[in-house]
Design a protein around this motif. Structure first.
Motif, PDB file in Angstrom:
ATOM      1  N   ILE A  50      -4.535   8.032  -0.560  1.00  4.77           N
ATOM      2  CA  ILE A  50      -4.466   9.295   0.199  1.00  4.77           C
ATOM      3  C   ILE A  50      -3.949   9.016   1.611  1.00  4.77           C
ATOM      4  CG2 ILE A  50      -5.799  11.240   1.094  1.00  4.77           C
ATOM      5  CD1 ILE A  50      -7.757  10.845  -1.241  1.00  4.77           C
ATOM      6  N   PRO A  51      -2.707   9.397   1.890  1.00  7.28           N
ATOM      7  CA  PRO A  51      -2.150   9.107   3.225  1.00  7.28           C
ATOM      8  C   PRO A  51      -2.812   9.948   4.313  1.00  7.28           C
ATOM      9  CG  PRO A  51      -0.435   9.854   1.673  1.00  7.28           C
ATOM     10  CD  PRO A  51      -1.771  10.142   1.058  1.00  7.28           C
ATOM     11  N   ASP A  52      -2.920   9.381   5.480  1.00  3.31           N
ATOM     12  CA  ASP A  52      -3.380  10.102   6.667  1.00  3.31           C
ATOM     13  C   ASP A  52      -2.776   9.366   7.863  1.00  3.31           C
ATOM     14  OD1 ASP A  52      -5.532   8.351   8.180  1.00  3.31           O
ATOM     15  OD2 ASP A  52      -5.845   8.042   6.038  1.00  3.31           O
ATOM     16  N   PRO A  53      -2.863   9.923   9.071  1.00  6.59           N
ATOM     17  CA  PRO A  53      -2.182   9.279  10.206  1.00  6.59           C
ATOM     18  C   PRO A  53      -2.581   7.829  10.457  1.00  6.59           C
ATOM     19  CG  PRO A  53      -2.887  11.495  10.791  1.00  6.59           C
ATOM     20  CD  PRO A  53      -3.461  11.213   9.441  1.00  6.59           C
ATOM     21  N   THR A  54      -3.786   7.420  10.030  1.00  8.51           N
ATOM     22  CA  THR A  54      -4.215   6.046  10.318  1.00  8.51           C
ATOM     23  C   THR A  54      -3.745   5.029   9.276  1.00  8.51           C
ATOM     24  OG1 THR A  54      -6.337   6.306   9.171  1.00  8.51           O
ATOM     25  CG2 THR A  54      -6.304   6.857  11.514  1.00  8.51           C
ATOM     26  N   ASN A  55      -3.216   5.486   8.136  1.00  7.84           N
ATOM     27  CA  ASN A  55      -2.771   4.506   7.125  1.00  7.84           C
ATOM     28  C   ASN A  55      -1.419   4.847   6.496  1.00  7.84           C
ATOM     29  OD1 ASN A  55      -3.290   6.566   5.291  1.00  7.84           O
ATOM     30  ND2 ASN A  55      -4.517   5.320   3.901  1.00  7.84           N
ATOM     31  N   THR A  56      -0.647   5.708   7.162  1.00  7.10           N
ATOM     32  CA  THR A  56       0.624   6.188   6.604  1.00  7.10           C
ATOM     33  C   THR A  56       1.512   5.061   6.111  1.00  7.10           C
ATOM     34  OG1 THR A  56       0.512   7.878   8.295  1.00  7.10           O
ATOM     35  CG2 THR A  56       2.550   7.750   7.077  1.00  7.10           C
ATOM     36  N   LEU A  57       1.569   3.965   6.876  1.00 10.73           N
ATOM     37  CA  LEU A  57       2.522   2.888   6.552  1.00 10.73           C
ATOM     38  C   LEU A  57       2.165   2.138   5.277  1.00 10.73           C
ATOM     39  CD1 LEU A  57       3.084   1.480  10.147  1.00 10.73           C
ATOM     40  CD2 LEU A  57       4.613   2.958   8.847  1.00 10.73           C
ATOM     41  N   ILE A  58       0.890   2.137   4.892  1.00 12.24           N
ATOM     42  CA  ILE A  58       0.514   1.352   3.711  1.00 12.24           C
ATOM     43  C   ILE A  58       0.018   2.211   2.551  1.00 12.24           C
ATOM     44  CG2 ILE A  58      -0.076  -0.746   5.018  1.00 12.24           C
ATOM     45  CD1 ILE A  58      -3.039   0.081   4.677  1.00 12.24           C
ATOM     46  N   ALA A  59      -0.078   3.537   2.753  1.00 13.84           N
ATOM     47  CA  ALA A  59      -0.594   4.410   1.689  1.00 13.84           C
ATOM     48  C   ALA A  59       0.351   4.402   0.488  1.00 13.84           C
ATOM     49  CB  ALA A  59      -0.761   5.824   2.219  1.00 13.84           C
ATOM     50  N   ASP A  60      -0.226   4.468  -0.709  1.00  9.07           N
ATOM     51  CA  ASP A  60       0.559   4.471  -1.948  1.00  9.07           C
ATOM     52  C   ASP A  60      -0.070   5.472  -2.926  1.00  9.07           C
ATOM     53  OD1 ASP A  60       1.871   4.043  -4.295  1.00  9.07           O
ATOM     54  OD2 ASP A  60       1.420   1.901  -4.458  1.00  9.07           O
ATOM     55  N   PRO A  61       0.390   6.732  -2.895  1.00  9.27           N
ATOM     56  CA  PRO A  61      -0.205   7.775  -3.742  1.00  9.27           C
ATOM     57  C   PRO A  61      -0.122   7.466  -5.238  1.00  9.27           C
ATOM     58  CG  PRO A  61       1.187   8.752  -2.034  1.00  9.27           C
ATOM     59  CD  PRO A  61       1.435   7.279  -2.000  1.00  9.27           C
ATOM     60  N   THR A  62       0.787   6.580  -5.665  1.00  8.73           N
ATOM     61  CA  THR A  62       0.910   6.271  -7.102  1.00  8.73           C
ATOM     62  C   THR A  62      -0.304   5.500  -7.637  1.00  8.73           C
ATOM     63  OG1 THR A  62       2.036   4.124  -6.838  1.00  8.73           O
ATOM     64  CG2 THR A  62       3.429   6.101  -6.855  1.00  8.73           C
ATOM     65  N   LEU A  63      -1.145   4.950  -6.731  1.00  3.25           N
ATOM     66  CA  LEU A  63      -2.305   4.162  -7.193  1.00  3.25           C
ATOM     67  C   LEU A  63      -3.250   4.983  -8.071  1.00  3.25           C
ATOM     68  CD1 LEU A  63      -3.268   2.058  -4.033  1.00  3.25           C
ATOM     69  CD2 LEU A  63      -2.278   1.210  -6.159  1.00  3.25           C
ATOM     70  N   LEU A  64      -3.298   6.305  -7.841  1.00  5.31           N
ATOM     71  CA  LEU A  64      -4.212   7.143  -8.628  1.00  5.31           C
ATOM     72  C   LEU A  64      -3.669   7.447 -10.019  1.00  5.31           C
ATOM     73  CD1 LEU A  64      -5.696   9.616  -5.981  1.00  5.31           C
ATOM     74  CD2 LEU A  64      -6.781   7.632  -7.022  1.00  5.31           C
ATOM     75  N   SER A  65      -2.444   7.012 -10.304  1.00  8.37           N
ATOM     76  CA  SER A  65      -1.903   7.206 -11.659  1.00  8.37           C
ATOM     77  C   SER A  65      -1.784   5.861 -12.385  1.00  8.37           C
ATOM     78  CB  SER A  65      -0.524   7.881 -11.580  1.00  8.37           C
ATOM     79  OG  SER A  65       0.363   7.034 -10.857  1.00  8.37           O
ATOM     80  N   LYS A  66      -2.378   4.803 -11.777  1.00  5.10           N
ATOM     81  CA  LYS A  66      -2.252   3.447 -12.342  1.00  5.10           C
ATOM     82  C   LYS A  66      -3.613   2.877 -12.751  1.00  5.10           C
ATOM     83  CE  LYS A  66       1.974   2.247  -9.902  1.00  5.10           C
ATOM     84  NZ  LYS A  66       2.589   1.547  -8.778  1.00  5.10           N
ATOM     85  N   LYS A  67      -3.533   1.766 -13.485  1.00  2.46           N
ATOM     86  CA  LYS A  67      -4.741   1.017 -13.849  1.00  2.46           C
ATOM     87  C   LYS A  67      -4.759  -0.233 -12.970  1.00  2.46           C
ATOM     88  CE  LYS A  67      -7.300  -0.329 -18.008  1.00  2.46           C
ATOM     89  NZ  LYS A  67      -7.244  -0.325 -19.479  1.00  2.46           N
ATOM     90  N   VAL A  68      -5.703  -0.276 -12.041  1.00  2.00           N
ATOM     91  CA  VAL A  68      -5.703  -1.288 -10.975  1.00  2.00           C
ATOM     92  C   VAL A  68      -6.914  -2.216 -11.111  1.00  2.00           C
ATOM     93  CG1 VAL A  68      -5.692  -1.631  -8.460  1.00  2.00           C
ATOM     94  CG2 VAL A  68      -4.607   0.407  -9.431  1.00  2.00           C
ATOM     95  N   LEU A  69      -6.659  -3.515 -11.113  1.00  7.26           N
ATOM     96  CA  LEU A  69      -7.749  -4.492 -11.002  1.00  7.26           C
ATOM     97  C   LEU A  69      -7.981  -4.720  -9.514  1.00  7.26           C
ATOM     98  CD1 LEU A  69      -9.703  -6.813 -11.656  1.00  7.26           C
ATOM     99  CD2 LEU A  69      -7.730  -8.290 -12.049  1.00  7.26           C
TER     100      LEU A  69
END
Length: 390
Positions: free
Chosen positions: A201-220
């Motif tokens: 979830i991007p917001d002003p404090t993490n815009t540069l590293i946010a990745d909205p695709t993570l919620l559609s993936k299977k992450v270890l």
């Protein structure tokens, strides 16, 4: 302190540090998860700290009495020092035991109450009797193993059980202030899952590293702490309970070995793990310690032990990739991921070559869970406020 502007706080009490988001993502607090029993009157309140801002002096001198029916006799109505003050007390300091169940651990609960009380004295004025009645909505966290044991409800019940109380004693700027704490609602998230939510979830404090695709993936999620490494699998934003787990391997024991070997080689004792990490991460002279006015490198010693730690963790990562279908990537987080990054990268290159990501902003890494929990709770609370569609 009620109505539509109820304060949301998020507290992640890790084995090593307590990380907090208080009211907004830009308001962060971190201090060591260490307690020590103290008398009601301390002989000495730290001198030489007048140059520090009020908040810093307070955080360096946490001295308080805690009262809560949710605590055992050993903790209830007792006086403690906490954080940096307790860490300086070599003989009496209490750290969270290695094999602890966070949901039932008294020290963990004390840290939740203390963090809430600190937020109270920073933001509200005591009444004529020196009392602050503090109410907040809480985002709390448990490791995968506690969640799998079905302990969420018990943890939530302890946090929501009536009114808790912290009475600050010789704590600068909060002397004898009593904070009565009530958690109006408590949301318990799984460590690791909340971190994925923050990064998605991007917001002003993490815009540069946010990745909205993570919620559609299977992450270890490979969350490396001091005593343990949590390995939840987050499948499209939800915990995969069946395949998630962890190992009782963290960086603390390896840091202790580095300290011992430096002492044997140079006859010089490094006072704490925190001090060792400070030397390792020094921008001007990384991995160097000053002995009798001369700098000596201990990088070879550190690399050997850190590589051993990374190898044990990577062995489990490799095993999970081989046994769990459809994984998309490994997300390496936790304080230990900063120390072990180069070693883990090297092992992955030479062995599995699995897709992996690290968070390059070291200042953000400790707060990922607390941030993700805060974002989730804010969204849930906004939904509660919306009028129902008839």
């Amino acid at each position: 302190m009620g109505g539509s502007n109820e304060r949301i706080i998020s507290i992640d009490a890790g084995n090593k540090d307590v990380k907090c988001i208080l009211g907004s993502l830009s308001n962060t607090l971190i201090f060591p998860n260490v307690l020590c029993p103290l008398p009601e009157k301390r002989e000495v309140v730290e001198d030489g700290e007048d140059y520090l801002a009020g908040n810093e002096r307070r955080i360096n001198n946490l001295h308080f009495r805690v009262r809560s029916n949710a605590l055992s006799e050993e903790f209830n109505n007792k006086v403690f020092g906490a954080g940096y003050l307790a860490a300086r007390n070599k003989k009496g300091k209490m750290e969270v035991p290695e094999k602890t169940t966070k949901a039932t651990n008294d020290q963990i609960l004390v840290m939740y109450l203390l963090a809430a009380a600190l937020d109270a004295v920073d933001n509200y004025q005591p009444d004529a009797t020196n009392v602050i009645n503090y109410k907040a909505i809480l985002s709390a966290f448990l490791p995968v193993v506690d969640v799998q044991k079905g302990l969420k409800a018990e943890f939530q019940k302890r946090l929501e059980s009536g009114v808790h109380e912290i009475q600050f004693l010789q704590t600068p700027g909060a002397e004898n202030v009593v904070v009565r704490i009530e958690f109006l609602r408590t949301y318990v998230s799984t460590e690791g899952v909340a971190a994925v939510v923050d990064l998605a979830i991007p917001d002003p404090t993490n815009t540069l590293i946010a990745d909205p695709t993570l919620l559609s993936k299977k992450v270890l999620v490979n969350e490396i702490g001091g005593n343990t490494t949590e390995m939840p699998i987050v499948d499209r934003g939800k915990l995969d309970r069946f395949n998630s787990g962890g190992i009782r391997v963290g960086t603390s024991a390896y840091l202790d070995e580095i300290i011992k070997e430096i002492e044997v080689k140079y006859e010089h004792e490094i006072s704490s793990r925190e001090k060792l990490i400070e030397y390792m991460k020094d921008e001007m002279r990384p991995y160097q310690v000053k002995i009798k006015g001369v700098y000596h490198s201990f990088k070879d010693i550190a690399d050997r032990h850190l590589h051993s730690c990374a190898a044990r963790i990577y062995e489990r990562v490799d095993s999970i990739w081989k046994n769990v279908d459809d994984l998309d990537l490994t997300l390496n987080i936790g304080g230990g991921s900063i120390l072990l990054k180069e070693h883990l990268k090297q092992l992955n290159q030479s062995k599995g070559k699995y897709p992996e990501i690290y968070i390059e902003d070291d200042k953000l890494v400790p707060f990922l869970n607390a941030r993700g929990g805060w974002k989730s709770v804010r969204r849930k609370e906004e939904k509660l406020k919306r009028p129902a569609v008839v």
